[in-house]
Design a protein around this motif. Structure first.
Motif, PDB file in Angstrom:
ATOM      1  N   GLY A   1      -3.310  -6.393   8.948  1.00 30.69           N
ATOM      2  CA  GLY A   1      -2.405  -5.566   8.159  1.00 30.69           C
ATOM      3  C   GLY A   1      -1.560  -6.442   7.248  1.00 30.69           C
ATOM      4  O   GLY A   1      -1.488  -7.648   7.406  1.00 30.69           O
ATOM      5  N   SER A   2      -0.929  -5.838   6.275  1.00 34.96           N
ATOM      6  CA  SER A   2      -0.111  -6.585   5.335  1.00 34.96           C
ATOM      7  C   SER A   2       1.278  -6.822   5.906  1.00 34.96           C
ATOM      8  O   SER A   2       1.875  -5.914   6.481  1.00 34.96           O
ATOM      9  CB  SER A   2       0.005  -5.811   4.023  1.00 34.96           C
ATOM     10  OG  SER A   2       0.947  -6.423   3.189  1.00 34.96           O
TER      11      SER A   2
ATOM     12  N   VAL B   1      -4.054   8.429   3.812  1.00 33.60           N
ATOM     13  CA  VAL B   1      -4.344   7.098   4.343  1.00 33.60           C
ATOM     14  C   VAL B   1      -3.111   6.518   5.032  1.00 33.60           C
ATOM     15  O   VAL B   1      -2.018   6.537   4.484  1.00 33.60           O
ATOM     16  CB  VAL B   1      -4.806   6.152   3.212  1.00 33.60           C
ATOM     17  CG1 VAL B   1      -5.030   4.744   3.724  1.00 33.60           C
ATOM     18  CG2 VAL B   1      -6.057   6.698   2.553  1.00 33.60           C
TER      19      VAL B   1
ATOM     20  N   LYS C   1       0.830  -1.199   0.000  1.00 36.46           N
ATOM     21  CA  LYS C   1       0.000   0.000   0.000  1.00 36.46           C
ATOM     22  C   LYS C   1       0.869   1.255   0.000  1.00 36.46           C
ATOM     23  O   LYS C   1       0.366   2.356  -0.087  1.00 36.46           O
ATOM     24  CB  LYS C   1      -0.881   0.024   1.253  1.00 36.46           C
ATOM     25  CG  LYS C   1      -1.831  -1.120   1.368  1.00 36.46           C
ATOM     26  CD  LYS C   1      -2.587  -1.007   2.672  1.00 36.46           C
ATOM     27  CE  LYS C   1      -3.321  -2.272   2.991  1.00 36.46           C
ATOM     28  NZ  LYS C   1      -3.952  -2.209   4.315  1.00 36.46           N
TER      29      LYS C   1
ATOM     30  N   THR D   1      -1.951   7.155  -0.163  1.00 38.79           N
ATOM     31  CA  THR D   1      -1.189   6.831   1.042  1.00 38.79           C
ATOM     32  C   THR D   1      -0.419   8.054   1.533  1.00 38.79           C
ATOM     33  O   THR D   1       0.139   8.805   0.741  1.00 38.79           O
ATOM     34  CB  THR D   1      -0.204   5.689   0.763  1.00 38.79           C
ATOM     35  OG1 THR D   1      -0.940   4.546   0.345  1.00 38.79           O
ATOM     36  CG2 THR D   1       0.611   5.335   1.988  1.00 38.79           C
TER      37      THR D   1
ATOM     38  N   ARG E   1      -2.440   0.837   9.015  1.00 37.87           N
ATOM     39  CA  ARG E   1      -3.685   0.544   9.715  1.00 37.87           C
ATOM     40  C   ARG E   1      -4.346  -0.689   9.119  1.00 37.87           C
ATOM     41  O   ARG E   1      -4.495  -0.800   7.905  1.00 37.87           O
ATOM     42  CB  ARG E   1      -4.632   1.738   9.582  1.00 37.87           C
ATOM     43  CG  ARG E   1      -5.839   1.626  10.503  1.00 37.87           C
ATOM     44  CD  ARG E   1      -6.811   2.698  10.182  1.00 37.87           C
ATOM     45  NE  ARG E   1      -7.495   2.222   8.977  1.00 37.87           N
ATOM     46  CZ  ARG E   1      -8.392   2.905   8.307  1.00 37.87           C
ATOM     47  NH1 ARG E   1      -8.709   4.088   8.654  1.00 37.87           N
ATOM     48  NH2 ARG E   1      -8.967   2.396   7.241  1.00 37.87           N
ATOM     49  N   PRO E   2      -4.739  -1.637   9.930  1.00 36.63           N
ATOM     50  CA  PRO E   2      -5.438  -2.823   9.415  1.00 36.63           C
ATOM     51  C   PRO E   2      -6.758  -2.416   8.751  1.00 36.63           C
ATOM     52  O   PRO E   2      -7.391  -1.442   9.153  1.00 36.63           O
ATOM     53  CB  PRO E   2      -5.697  -3.661  10.667  1.00 36.63           C
ATOM     54  CG  PRO E   2      -4.698  -3.194  11.658  1.00 36.63           C
ATOM     55  CD  PRO E   2      -4.490  -1.734  11.368  1.00 36.63           C
ATOM     56  N   SER E   3      -7.155  -3.159   7.742  1.00 40.56           N
ATOM     57  CA  SER E   3      -8.410  -2.874   7.036  1.00 40.56           C
ATOM     58  C   SER E   3      -9.398  -4.005   7.295  1.00 40.56           C
ATOM     59  O   SER E   3      -9.055  -5.042   7.859  1.00 40.56           O
ATOM     60  CB  SER E   3      -8.141  -2.748   5.537  1.00 40.56           C
ATOM     61  OG  SER E   3      -7.693  -3.985   5.025  1.00 40.56           O
ATOM     62  N   SER E   4     -10.630  -3.813   6.859  1.00 41.94           N
ATOM     63  CA  SER E   4     -11.640  -4.854   7.057  1.00 41.94           C
ATOM     64  C   SER E   4     -11.312  -6.102   6.251  1.00 41.94           C
ATOM     65  O   SER E   4     -11.613  -7.212   6.656  1.00 41.94           O
ATOM     66  CB  SER E   4     -13.023  -4.326   6.696  1.00 41.94           C
ATOM     67  OG  SER E   4     -13.034  -3.903   5.353  1.00 41.94           O
ATOM     68  N   SER E   5     -10.659  -5.947   5.098  1.00 35.13           N
ATOM     69  CA  SER E   5     -10.314  -7.107   4.281  1.00 35.13           C
ATOM     70  C   SER E   5      -9.051  -7.802   4.792  1.00 35.13           C
ATOM     71  O   SER E   5      -8.810  -8.961   4.478  1.00 35.13           O
ATOM     72  CB  SER E   5     -10.136  -6.701   2.829  1.00 35.13           C
ATOM     73  OG  SER E   5      -9.074  -5.779   2.713  1.00 35.13           O
ATOM     74  N   ASN E   6      -8.225  -7.091   5.567  1.00 33.75           N
ATOM     75  CA  ASN E   6      -7.010  -7.678   6.117  1.00 33.75           C
ATOM     76  C   ASN E   6      -6.817  -7.135   7.532  1.00 33.75           C
ATOM     77  O   ASN E   6      -6.067  -6.192   7.752  1.00 33.75           O
ATOM     78  CB  ASN E   6      -5.809  -7.338   5.234  1.00 33.75           C
ATOM     79  CG  ASN E   6      -4.584  -8.114   5.644  1.00 33.75           C
ATOM     80  OD1 ASN E   6      -4.612  -8.901   6.581  1.00 33.75           O
ATOM     81  ND2 ASN E   6      -3.490  -7.884   4.941  1.00 33.75           N
ATOM     82  N   PRO E   7      -7.500  -7.730   8.536  1.00 33.21           N
ATOM     83  CA  PRO E   7      -7.506  -7.174   9.887  1.00 33.21           C
ATOM     84  C   PRO E   7      -6.146  -7.159  10.583  1.00 33.21           C
ATOM     85  O   PRO E   7      -5.962  -6.453  11.557  1.00 33.21           O
ATOM     86  CB  PRO E   7      -8.491  -8.067  10.642  1.00 33.21           C
ATOM     87  CG  PRO E   7      -8.591  -9.300   9.843  1.00 33.21           C
ATOM     88  CD  PRO E   7      -8.305  -8.929   8.426  1.00 33.21           C
TER      89      PRO E   7
END
Length: 92
Positions: A81-82, A69, A49, A55, A73-79
């Motif tokens: 984080g990458s 952005v 990201k 970003t 920060r963790p997202s709903s699709s990847n709680p």
């Protein structure tokens, strides 16, 4: 006339650089919830990201907006984080 030709060539060169850096055009469309999305240019998807124009620390070359952005920060699709974007802990 000469200046017009030079400006046209420079414009094509700049747009070519943006395309070579990994961007693509998105056609305008209507989402499943009925919201219209205007045509725009975005970066190509990849495993990080950190290079997205939205970003924090990056600037969109097409509209001059600064990214806001948080890439960590963790997202709903990847709680969680990458793993490519996790901050590294200091050895000290």
């Amino acid at each position: 006339m000469k200046i017009l030709v030079i400006c046209a060539i420079a414009g094509m060169a700049i747009s070519g650089v943006a395309e070579a850096r990994g961007s693509n055009s998105v056609r305008g469309h209507i989402r499943s919830n009925g919201v219209y999305v205007a045509p725009h240019v975005r970066t190509n998807p990849n495993s990080t990201k950190l290079d997205n124009w939205s970003t924090r620390g990056n600037v969109n070359p097409y509209n001059g907006r600064t990214g806001t952005v948080d890439p960590y920060r963790p997202s709903s699709s990847n709680p969680y984080g990458s793993p490519y974007n996790n901050r590294r802990s200091s050895p000290y």
